[in-house]
Design an enzyme around this catalytic site. Structure first.
Site, mmCIF file in Angstrom:
data_model
loop_
_atom_site.group_PDB
_atom_site.id
_atom_site.type_symbol
_atom_site.label_atom_id
_atom_site.label_comp_id
_atom_site.label_asym_id
_atom_site.label_seq_id
_atom_site.Cartn_x
_atom_site.Cartn_y
_atom_site.Cartn_z
ATOM 1 N N HIS A 227 -0.226 8.236 10.420
ATOM 2 C CA HIS A 227 -0.277 7.634 11.754
ATOM 3 C C HIS A 227 0.148 8.694 12.769
ATOM 4 O O HIS A 227 0.857 9.639 12.422
ATOM 5 C CB HIS A 227 0.708 6.460 11.860
ATOM 6 C CG HIS A 227 0.233 5.176 11.268
ATOM 7 N ND1 HIS A 227 0.949 4.463 10.339
ATOM 8 C CD2 HIS A 227 -0.878 4.437 11.514
ATOM 9 C CE1 HIS A 227 0.305 3.345 10.025
ATOM 10 N NE2 HIS A 227 -0.813 3.313 10.718
ATOM 11 N N LEU B 41 0.830 -1.202 0.000
ATOM 12 C CA LEU B 41 0.000 0.000 0.000
ATOM 13 C C LEU B 41 0.866 1.254 0.000
ATOM 14 O O LEU B 41 1.878 1.311 0.690
ATOM 15 C CB LEU B 41 -0.869 0.031 1.271
ATOM 16 C CG LEU B 41 -1.823 -1.134 1.486
ATOM 17 C CD1 LEU B 41 -2.440 -1.047 2.885
ATOM 18 C CD2 LEU B 41 -2.910 -1.122 0.419
ATOM 19 N N ARG C 101 -6.638 4.436 9.908
ATOM 20 C CA ARG C 101 -6.427 3.025 10.252
ATOM 21 C C ARG C 101 -6.962 2.643 11.638
ATOM 22 O O ARG C 101 -7.354 1.504 11.854
ATOM 23 C CB ARG C 101 -4.935 2.696 10.200
ATOM 24 C CG ARG C 101 -4.304 2.889 8.822
ATOM 25 C CD ARG C 101 -4.759 1.825 7.846
ATOM 26 N NE ARG C 101 -4.229 2.053 6.524
ATOM 27 C CZ ARG C 101 -3.022 1.678 6.119
ATOM 28 N NH1 ARG C 101 -2.210 1.057 6.956
ATOM 29 N NH2 ARG C 101 -2.627 1.927 4.894
ATOM 30 N N ARG D 34 -3.658 -5.967 5.334
ATOM 31 C CA ARG D 34 -2.626 -6.134 6.362
ATOM 32 C C ARG D 34 -3.130 -6.898 7.580
ATOM 33 O O ARG D 34 -2.342 -7.264 8.450
ATOM 34 C CB ARG D 34 -2.110 -4.760 6.803
ATOM 35 C CG ARG D 34 -1.490 -3.945 5.684
ATOM 36 C CD ARG D 34 -0.583 -2.884 6.230
ATOM 37 N NE ARG D 34 0.445 -3.459 7.076
ATOM 38 C CZ ARG D 34 1.243 -2.757 7.873
ATOM 39 N NH1 ARG D 34 1.133 -1.452 7.916
ATOM 40 N NH2 ARG D 34 2.149 -3.358 8.625
ATOM 41 N N GLU E 185 5.637 -2.658 13.223
ATOM 42 C CA GLU E 185 5.145 -1.835 14.343
ATOM 43 C C GLU E 185 3.621 -1.787 14.408
ATOM 44 O O GLU E 185 3.037 -1.640 15.478
ATOM 45 C CB GLU E 185 5.676 -0.399 14.190
ATOM 46 C CG GLU E 185 5.215 0.524 15.281
ATOM 47 C CD GLU E 185 5.776 1.918 15.153
ATOM 48 O OE1 GLU E 185 5.512 2.573 14.127
ATOM 49 O OE2 GLU E 185 6.486 2.347 16.051
ATOM 50 N N ASP E 186 2.993 -1.932 13.255
ATOM 51 C CA ASP E 186 1.531 -1.788 13.229
ATOM 52 C C ASP E 186 0.786 -2.974 13.822
ATOM 53 O O ASP E 186 -0.413 -2.889 14.071
ATOM 54 C CB ASP E 186 1.062 -1.526 11.786
ATOM 55 C CG ASP E 186 1.555 -0.182 11.301
ATOM 56 O OD1 ASP E 186 1.525 0.771 12.101
ATOM 57 O OD2 ASP E 186 1.987 -0.080 10.142
ATOM 58 N N CYS F 159 8.234 2.316 11.993
ATOM 59 C CA CYS F 159 7.356 1.214 11.533
ATOM 60 C C CYS F 159 8.105 -0.093 11.348
ATOM 61 O O CYS F 159 7.506 -1.163 11.376
ATOM 62 C CB CYS F 159 6.737 1.533 10.178
ATOM 63 S SG CYS F 159 6.243 3.202 9.956
HETATM 64 C C1 CIR Z 1 0.761 0.817 4.940
HETATM 65 O O1 CIR Z 1 0.128 1.564 4.191
HETATM 66 O O2 CIR Z 1 0.213 0.208 5.850
HETATM 67 C C2 CIR Z 1 2.252 0.644 4.705
HETATM 68 N N1 CIR Z 1 2.540 0.812 3.341
HETATM 69 C C3 CIR Z 1 3.041 1.619 5.542
HETATM 70 C C4 CIR Z 1 2.868 1.418 7.026
HETATM 71 C C5 CIR Z 1 3.664 2.361 7.813
HETATM 72 N N2 CIR Z 1 3.554 2.096 9.195
HETATM 73 C C6 CIR Z 1 3.645 3.012 10.142
HETATM 74 O O3 CIR Z 1 3.710 4.205 9.858
HETATM 75 N N3 CIR Z 1 3.583 2.599 11.412
#
Ligand code: CIR
Length: 253
Positions: A161, A18, A131, A85, A65-66, A248
């Site tokens: 975020h 993404l 999110r 995800r 991290e997410d 992340c």
């Molecule tokens: C996303 O859109 O979920 C990933 N391409 C990027 C996630 C980045 N994560 C974060 O900032 N904690």
């Protein structure tokens, strides 16, 4: 002090993850090299790095991290807000279980990305974003309060975020950009203000004796150094292309 970190190798599918950026497609080979440099930095900071193998089904799963919120005494498995995800948590769960006995879960319809959670001492700031929804934020607030911490929910205006625009360095000092510079919730802290052209550098991480910061943001680096922190710079170009910040790429605990 952080003793452990968890990272995950970018997959061959990484380039189809993404993104909202217009920086072009990431180059996988370069991302892998940058990721290795990131691992070396975490080791230099004195952490034991758990390196998970890549999974092709989840192009964004290098952004570990997410998937969780980790504290010294308990863990929370998140419920990522992006459908593609969401399954990442099932891969992360056994890993978290190998480190923690007390584990909570964010449950649907609540969603929550770890990137929206910032811990400042005994206080968790929980961002509501594209999110993390109000239900997920409320669940986490209840969890942290049940464990004796404070929880404050912060509505995001523009940032992807919460931690895209704010970092805690320790000693009541935060690094802030954009909408968080004058945000009333963060006014009691000492601030290192990131200029608009260096906004990406607001997502840096304090790991023990160092602050790891993306390379190419000299003003922010200087301010962090002037505040008394040693820095390690890392080229993050291939992760930035997929909306990924420096924090992340790891879970730190
Ligand atoms: C996303 O859109 O979920 C990933 N391409 C990027 C996630 C980045 N994560 C974060 O900032 N904690």
């Amino acid at each position: 002090m952080f003793k452990n970190t968890i990272v995950k190798i970018p997959s061959v599918s990484y380039i189809s993850g993404l993104t909202t950026s217009d920086l072009g497609s990431p180059i996988l080979e370069k991302a892998l090299v940058q990721h290795q440099v990131y691992i070396e930095a975490l080791k230099k900071c004195g952490t034991e790095v758990t390196i998970l193998p890549s999974t092709i089904e989840f192009p964004d799963s290098t952004f570990v991290e997410d998937t969780a919120v980790l504290t010294p005494t308990f863990a929370v498995i998140s419920n990522p807000g992006a459908l593609s995800r969401n399954g990442e948590i099932h891969e992360m769960e056994p890993v978290i279980k190998s480190f923690y006995e007390t584990i909570y879960y964010i449950k649907g319809p609540g969603t929550l990305d770890g990137g929206d959670i910032l811990q400042i001492e005994d206080h968790f700031y929980i961002g509501i974003s594209a999110r993390t929804n109000p239900d997920g934020a409320k669940q986490l607030k209840q969890i942290v309060e049940s464990e004796g911490y404070k929880g404050t929910i912060v509505q995001l205006e523009k940032f992807f975020h919460l931690k895209t625009g704010i970092t805690y360095l320790g000693n009541q000092t935060i690094v802030v950009a954009g909408e968080f510079i004058d945000h009333p919730e963060f006014n009691s802290y000492q601030k290192i203000v990131v200029p608009p052209e260096e906004e990406y550098a607001a997502n840096c991480i304090r790991v023990n004796d160092y602050v790891i910061i993306p390379s190419g943001y000299p003003l922010t680096k200087q301010k962090v150094n002037d505040a008394g922190y040693k820095t390690i710079e890392i080229d993050m170009s291939e992760f930035r292309k997929q909306d990924g910040g420096l924090s992340c790429l790891s879970l730190r605990f």
